[in-house]
Design an enzyme around this catalytic site. Structure first.
Site, PDB file in Angstrom:
ATOM      1  N   PRO A   9      11.205  55.779  29.042  1.00  0.00           N
ATOM      2  CA  PRO A   9      11.294  57.236  29.493  1.00  0.00           C
ATOM      3  C   PRO A   9      12.786  57.802  29.278  1.00  0.00           C
ATOM      4  O   PRO A   9      13.742  56.858  29.594  1.00  0.00           O
ATOM      5  CB  PRO A   9      10.920  57.087  30.904  1.00  0.00           C
ATOM      6  CG  PRO A   9      11.436  55.809  31.453  1.00  0.00           C
ATOM      7  CD  PRO A   9      11.008  54.835  30.286  1.00  0.00           C
ATOM      8  N   ASN A  10      12.759  58.851  28.739  1.00  0.00           N
ATOM      9  CA  ASN A  10      13.715  59.895  28.345  1.00  0.00           C
ATOM     10  C   ASN A  10      14.457  59.585  27.198  1.00  0.00           C
ATOM     11  O   ASN A  10      15.251  60.152  26.797  1.00  0.00           O
ATOM     12  CB  ASN A  10      14.569  59.972  29.729  1.00  0.00           C
ATOM     13  CG  ASN A  10      13.992  60.520  30.836  1.00  0.00           C
ATOM     14  OD1 ASN A  10      13.359  61.799  30.873  1.00  0.00           O
ATOM     15  ND2 ASN A  10      13.861  60.010  31.996  1.00  0.00           N
ATOM     16  N   ARG A  17      21.007  65.506  25.459  1.00  0.00           N
ATOM     17  CA  ARG A  17      21.580  65.781  26.579  1.00  0.00           C
ATOM     18  C   ARG A  17      22.598  64.446  27.041  1.00  0.00           C
ATOM     19  O   ARG A  17      22.310  63.297  26.288  1.00  0.00           O
ATOM     20  CB  ARG A  17      20.897  65.923  27.903  1.00  0.00           C
ATOM     21  CG  ARG A  17      19.835  67.107  27.524  1.00  0.00           C
ATOM     22  CD  ARG A  17      19.696  67.963  28.605  1.00  0.00           C
ATOM     23  NE  ARG A  17      20.784  67.996  29.635  1.00  0.00           N
ATOM     24  CZ  ARG A  17      20.848  68.082  31.177  1.00  0.00           C
ATOM     25  NH1 ARG A  17      19.432  67.955  31.571  1.00  0.00           N
ATOM     26  NH2 ARG A  17      21.749  68.016  31.921  1.00  0.00           N
ATOM     27  N   TYR A  22      25.012  58.648  26.135  1.00  0.00           N
ATOM     28  CA  TYR A  22      24.311  58.016  25.222  1.00  0.00           C
ATOM     29  C   TYR A  22      24.499  58.235  23.725  1.00  0.00           C
ATOM     30  O   TYR A  22      23.671  57.921  23.145  1.00  0.00           O
ATOM     31  CB  TYR A  22      22.685  58.397  25.580  1.00  0.00           C
ATOM     32  CG  TYR A  22      22.443  58.151  27.095  1.00  0.00           C
ATOM     33  CD1 TYR A  22      22.143  56.573  27.299  1.00  0.00           C
ATOM     34  CD2 TYR A  22      22.168  58.764  28.073  1.00  0.00           C
ATOM     35  CE1 TYR A  22      21.953  56.124  28.738  1.00  0.00           C
ATOM     36  CE2 TYR A  22      21.861  58.452  29.466  1.00  0.00           C
ATOM     37  CZ  TYR A  22      21.740  57.229  29.631  1.00  0.00           C
ATOM     38  OH  TYR A  22      21.097  56.808  30.890  1.00  0.00           O
ATOM     39  N   ASN A  73      14.105  48.846  25.224  1.00  0.00           N
ATOM     40  CA  ASN A  73      14.761  49.501  25.676  1.00  0.00           C
ATOM     41  C   ASN A  73      13.936  50.142  26.994  1.00  0.00           C
ATOM     42  O   ASN A  73      13.261  51.213  26.651  1.00  0.00           O
ATOM     43  CB  ASN A  73      15.628  50.695  25.325  1.00  0.00           C
ATOM     44  CG  ASN A  73      16.502  51.206  26.207  1.00  0.00           C
ATOM     45  OD1 ASN A  73      16.630  51.035  27.523  1.00  0.00           O
ATOM     46  ND2 ASN A  73      17.720  51.870  25.716  1.00  0.00           N
ATOM     47  N   ALA A  76      14.663  53.485  32.678  1.00  0.00           N
ATOM     48  CA  ALA A  76      14.801  53.601  33.740  1.00  0.00           C
ATOM     49  C   ALA A  76      13.749  52.745  34.471  1.00  0.00           C
ATOM     50  O   ALA A  76      14.159  52.064  35.511  1.00  0.00           O
ATOM     51  CB  ALA A  76      14.472  54.970  34.666  1.00  0.00           C
ATOM     52  N   GLU A  97      15.959  42.740  25.113  1.00  0.00           N
ATOM     53  CA  GLU A  97      16.443  43.804  25.930  1.00  0.00           C
ATOM     54  C   GLU A  97      17.602  44.585  25.407  1.00  0.00           C
ATOM     55  O   GLU A  97      18.691  43.864  25.239  1.00  0.00           O
ATOM     56  CB  GLU A  97      16.377  43.461  27.415  1.00  0.00           C
ATOM     57  CG  GLU A  97      16.711  44.570  28.257  1.00  0.00           C
ATOM     58  CD  GLU A  97      16.932  44.197  29.768  1.00  0.00           C
ATOM     59  OE1 GLU A  97      17.464  43.178  29.991  1.00  0.00           O
ATOM     60  OE2 GLU A  97      16.755  44.703  30.652  1.00  0.00           O
ATOM     61  N   HIS A  99      20.204  47.888  25.847  1.00  0.00           N
ATOM     62  CA  HIS A  99      20.587  49.274  26.629  1.00  0.00           C
ATOM     63  C   HIS A  99      21.678  49.808  25.959  1.00  0.00           C
ATOM     64  O   HIS A  99      22.679  49.242  25.568  1.00  0.00           O
ATOM     65  CB  HIS A  99      21.167  48.671  27.971  1.00  0.00           C
ATOM     66  CG  HIS A  99      20.092  48.221  28.886  1.00  0.00           C
ATOM     67  ND1 HIS A  99      18.877  48.980  29.418  1.00  0.00           N
ATOM     68  CD2 HIS A  99      19.578  46.987  29.345  1.00  0.00           C
ATOM     69  CE1 HIS A  99      18.022  48.481  30.102  1.00  0.00           C
ATOM     70  NE2 HIS A  99      18.470  46.996  29.868  1.00  0.00           N
ATOM     71  N   ARG A 106      27.861  50.819  35.454  1.00  0.00           N
ATOM     72  CA  ARG A 106      27.558  52.049  36.007  1.00  0.00           C
ATOM     73  C   ARG A 106      27.018  51.881  37.323  1.00  0.00           C
ATOM     74  O   ARG A 106      27.294  50.644  38.042  1.00  0.00           O
ATOM     75  CB  ARG A 106      26.174  52.488  35.089  1.00  0.00           C
ATOM     76  CG  ARG A 106      26.606  52.721  33.834  1.00  0.00           C
ATOM     77  CD  ARG A 106      25.525  53.479  32.850  1.00  0.00           C
ATOM     78  NE  ARG A 106      24.962  54.738  33.420  1.00  0.00           N
ATOM     79  CZ  ARG A 106      24.102  55.274  32.745  1.00  0.00           C
ATOM     80  NH1 ARG A 106      23.214  54.704  31.984  1.00  0.00           N
ATOM     81  NH2 ARG A 106      23.782  56.470  33.461  1.00  0.00           N
TER      82      ARG A 106
END
Ligand code: CA2
Length: 146
Positions: A9-10, A17, A22, A73, A76, A97, A99, A106
């Site tokens: 997602p996203n 943004r 990112y 990836n 969330a 995986e 990121h 974070r």
């Protein structure tokens, strides 16, 4: 070698943004980058992004007996999805995986990954280069197992 690259997602919002976290690369740029890396390495790649947990589970199940590995990836869903963990375990394909950000620097809720429990490696904090590292790691992993 056949490879599935999944983004959760996203991640379709990349470059639009939050560039401080990112980066400025768009999702289309990311796909072009992964495709170029895979073409160079002689890997057939399918890239897929979804904002929906079930669609990601479906994509992992579809990879069964078709793909040799998965780069994921989970966005969330990294921090919530036992369903994605179970799907990765069910297909038993080697998965790496990725990121973009350093999830360990974070918020604390980003420090734990469910899908990561079924992955042979996690790469974090290297931006889009992390996907190239994941592809190369998986290629080597699959060739060593053959
Ligand atoms: O660092 C990563 O790659 C993450 O998987 C990205 C997820 C986040 O929830 C994870 O904790 C770490 C979020 C992806 C959202 O991507 C956006 C991109 C541009 C603008 C807004 C969100």
């Amino acid at each position: 070698m056949n490879l599935l690259v999944l983004n959760g997602p996203n991640l379709n919002m990349l470059g639009i943004r939050e560039p401080d976290i990112y980066g400025r690369t768009t999702y289309a740029d990311l796909v072009a980058y992964i495709e170029a890396v895979c073409a160079r390495e002689g890997i057939a790649v399918k890239c897929y992004q979804s904002n929906h947990e079930g669609a990601l589970v479906d994509a992992i199940q579809d990879a069964y007996q078709k793909m040799d590995g998965i780069v994921i990836n989970p966005g969330a869903y990294t921090h919530t999805s036992v369903a994605i963990l179970d799907a990765l375990k069910a297909v038993a394909l080697p998965a790496v995986e990725v990121h973009l950000s350093n999830i360990y620097e974070r918020e604390e809720f980003r420090h734990h990954s469910y899908p990561g429990l079924a992955c042979v490696k996690t790469i974090y904090g290297h931006g889009i280069k992390g996907y190239e590292e994941a592809v190369l790691y998986l290629k080597d992993y699959v060739e060593r197992k053959a």
